[in-house]
Scaffold this motif. Structure first.
Motif, PDB file in Angstrom:
ATOM      1  N   GLY A   1       0.831  -1.196   0.000  1.00 30.65           N
ATOM      2  CA  GLY A   1       0.000   0.000   0.000  1.00 30.65           C
ATOM      3  C   GLY A   1       0.863   1.244   0.000  1.00 30.65           C
ATOM      4  O   GLY A   1       2.022   1.224  -0.421  1.00 30.65           O
ATOM      5  N   ARG A   2       0.324   2.344   0.504  1.00 33.80           N
ATOM      6  CA  ARG A   2       1.050   3.616   0.485  1.00 33.80           C
ATOM      7  C   ARG A   2       1.658   3.977   1.833  1.00 33.80           C
ATOM      8  O   ARG A   2       2.297   5.020   1.967  1.00 33.80           O
ATOM      9  CB  ARG A   2       0.113   4.740   0.028  1.00 33.80           C
ATOM     10  CG  ARG A   2      -0.342   4.579  -1.427  1.00 33.80           C
ATOM     11  CD  ARG A   2      -1.147   5.789  -1.894  1.00 33.80           C
ATOM     12  NE  ARG A   2      -1.505   5.673  -3.293  1.00 33.80           N
ATOM     13  CZ  ARG A   2      -0.729   6.056  -4.302  1.00 33.80           C
ATOM     14  NH1 ARG A   2       0.464   6.574  -4.057  1.00 33.80           N
ATOM     15  NH2 ARG A   2      -1.125   5.922  -5.557  1.00 33.80           N
ATOM     16  N   ASP A   3       1.456   3.158   2.831  1.00 37.22           N
ATOM     17  CA  ASP A   3       2.032   3.433   4.147  1.00 37.22           C
ATOM     18  C   ASP A   3       3.427   2.837   4.239  1.00 37.22           C
ATOM     19  O   ASP A   3       3.664   1.700   3.820  1.00 37.22           O
ATOM     20  CB  ASP A   3       1.143   2.856   5.255  1.00 37.22           C
ATOM     21  CG  ASP A   3      -0.235   3.497   5.284  1.00 37.22           C
ATOM     22  OD1 ASP A   3      -0.317   4.693   4.930  1.00 37.22           O
ATOM     23  OD2 ASP A   3      -1.206   2.806   5.656  1.00 37.22           O
ATOM     24  N   LEU A   4       4.351   3.601   4.812  1.00 31.91           N
ATOM     25  CA  LEU A   4       5.724   3.137   4.964  1.00 31.91           C
ATOM     26  C   LEU A   4       5.842   2.251   6.201  1.00 31.91           C
ATOM     27  O   LEU A   4       5.149   2.449   7.200  1.00 31.91           O
ATOM     28  CB  LEU A   4       6.679   4.324   5.076  1.00 31.91           C
ATOM     29  CG  LEU A   4       6.715   5.277   3.872  1.00 31.91           C
ATOM     30  CD1 LEU A   4       7.671   6.436   4.136  1.00 31.91           C
ATOM     31  CD2 LEU A   4       7.142   4.531   2.616  1.00 31.91           C
ATOM     32  N   LEU A   5       6.728   1.262   6.125  1.00 28.87           N
ATOM     33  CA  LEU A   5       6.945   0.373   7.249  1.00 28.87           C
ATOM     34  C   LEU A   5       7.764   1.065   8.329  1.00 28.87           C
ATOM     35  O   LEU A   5       8.648   1.876   8.027  1.00 28.87           O
ATOM     36  CB  LEU A   5       7.681  -0.892   6.796  1.00 28.87           C
ATOM     37  CG  LEU A   5       6.946  -1.828   5.843  1.00 28.87           C
ATOM     38  CD1 LEU A   5       7.836  -3.011   5.492  1.00 28.87           C
ATOM     39  CD2 LEU A   5       5.645  -2.313   6.450  1.00 28.87           C
ATOM     40  N   PRO A   6       7.508   0.764   9.591  1.00 30.91           N
ATOM     41  CA  PRO A   6       8.351   1.328  10.659  1.00 30.91           C
ATOM     42  C   PRO A   6       9.760   0.752  10.602  1.00 30.91           C
ATOM     43  O   PRO A   6       9.987  -0.340  10.086  1.00 30.91           O
ATOM     44  CB  PRO A   6       7.615   0.900  11.942  1.00 30.91           C
ATOM     45  CG  PRO A   6       6.801  -0.283  11.544  1.00 30.91           C
ATOM     46  CD  PRO A   6       6.406  -0.067  10.112  1.00 30.91           C
TER      47      PRO A   6
END
Length: 400
Positions: free
Chosen positions: A365-370
């Motif tokens: 998706g468009r969320d970056l991983l921590p």
């Protein structure tokens, strides 16, 4: 690029993703050991798709000077060269590398790894003598030209490698590891409590009923649990299984057989649990992913009932998203199969239904991983996954 492709999906224009996917398809098809007319048609479609979608790099200003790159230009001549000279079989201008495999790598594998040079030279000498002796026997009429060596017996693997080549004459199958793990309880109820999976007892009973009533139309789901037999024998738990399958396009044995290890262990190299995914065959009449499903192995175990041993696996199911592969990446999407309450659907399956391991890559998706994200829980943290057909050439041939 096979790891890069799902990572950029959603972050770059769709045509860029399709361009890279088409280029990968062309590379994998051209690398196959056997190329048919159907393969050439697939290769032609992939090359045309690549040439169409690569224009996005020009229109977006990434490549304003054009595409006069020698390697890309050679794609236009690939089909005619294959028709004229045959399947490349993974060969290229670096013929010395191919000779390096037969003259160095394989003799090295047959040595004991200690002062191996002398052993490797002796192996090459003996192989050359056998080749010359065979040619002499054929010339003298002692052997027919078409005489093939007898098939070798089936021999189990002695090492613990993830993947490797197999020179023995075997058919595709999945077998448990040679040694059981001794830190687990030997009785089913105690084992279910030990791994915190109380449903394992019921699922194993229903699995055993279906195995014993294979020719009966009644399923274990249609009868009370009390009517299902209980496996009273000792349970053996394993942390891996070995899949052997025909994959001539990959690095394999002389008969095109290859092995890989499917693992399910609570601790992998002291970095957390590892529970691999696998492909199971549900309908042999359907081609590709339409006849297969993805499962995640939570436990490998076996038991004996009426003098017959049942090698099986406690698994979680994934289900396909959509009726066709993703239009951008060309890979199938799957998601965990769950009940209405959100719990994952689990089953006990016989190892005969397993084909080989599967490689899942998250739909990010468009969320970056921590930054502190750990790979050990990647199969639990995402809502959907790509079934990577670019893991190896065999995956590309069957995961369509």
């Amino acid at each position: 690029m096979k790891v890069y492709l799902p990572a950029i999906a959603g972050f770059v224009p769709s045509e860029m993703v399709q361009c890279i996917a088409a280029f990968l398809d062309a590379c994998y098809i051209a690398r196959r050991a056997d190329i048919t007319e159907g393969s050439l048609q697939e290769l032609d479609a992939a090359i045309k798709k690549f040439h169409i979608h690569r224009e996005v790099f020009r229109t977006s200003g990434v490549r304003p000077t054009g595409f006069n790159l020698p390697r890309q230009h050679s794609l236009a001549h690939l089909i005619s060269q294959i028709q004229e000279f045959g399947a490349p079989g993974g060969l290229c201008s670096s013929i010395t590398e191919s000779r390096h495999i037969t003259a160095v790598k394989r003799p090295w594998r047959r040595s004991n790894r200690y002062e191996a040079l002398g052993q490797m030279l002796l192996t090459n000498q003996r192989l050359d003598k056998l080749i010359r002796a065979r040619a002499d026997f054929v010339a003298r009429g002692m052997l027919p030209p078409t005489h093939a060596p007898p098939p070798k017996p089936i021999l189990p693997s002695n090492d613990d490698d993830d993947v490797g080549i197999v020179d023995e004459y075997v058919t595709g199958n999945v077998t448990l590891a040679r040694a059981r793990e001794r830190s687990y309880p030997r009785h089913l109820k105690d084992l279910a409590q030990h791994i915190h999976q109380p449903q394992l007892v019921e699922l194993t009973q229903r699995f055993l009923y279906d195995q014993l009533q294979a020719n009966n139309d009644t399923s274990s789901a249609d009868i009370p649990l009390q009517q299902c037999p209980y496996p009273a024998s000792k349970i053996s738990v394993f942390h891996s299984a070995v899949a052997t399958f025909y994959a001539p396009s990959d690095e394999s044995g002389i008969r095109g057989m290859r092995t890989e290890r499917i693992r399910s262990t609570p601790s992998w190299r002291k970095q957390g649990p590892r529970h691999d995914c696998a492909l199971v065959v549900e309908d042999q009449a359907k081609a590709g992913m339409k006849g297969m499903s993805i499962v995640r192995v939570k436990l490998f175990f076996s038991f004996t009932h009426d003098a017959k041993t049942y090698p099986c696996a406690f698994i979680e199911w994934f289900k396909r998203i959509g009726a066709a592969p993703d239009s951008e990446t060309g890979m199938w999407k799957v998601k965990p199969d769950t009940y209405r309450n959100g719990a994952r659907i689990t089953t006990v399956l016989h190892l005969d239904t397993f084909l080989r391991g599967a490689h899942l890559q998250p739909v990010f998706g468009r969320d970056l991983l921590p930054f502190d994200f750990h790979f050990s829980y990647s199969l639990d943290a995402f809502g959907a996954y790509y079934v990577s057909k670019y893991a190896d050439h065999h995956s590309h041939e069957i995961c369509f």
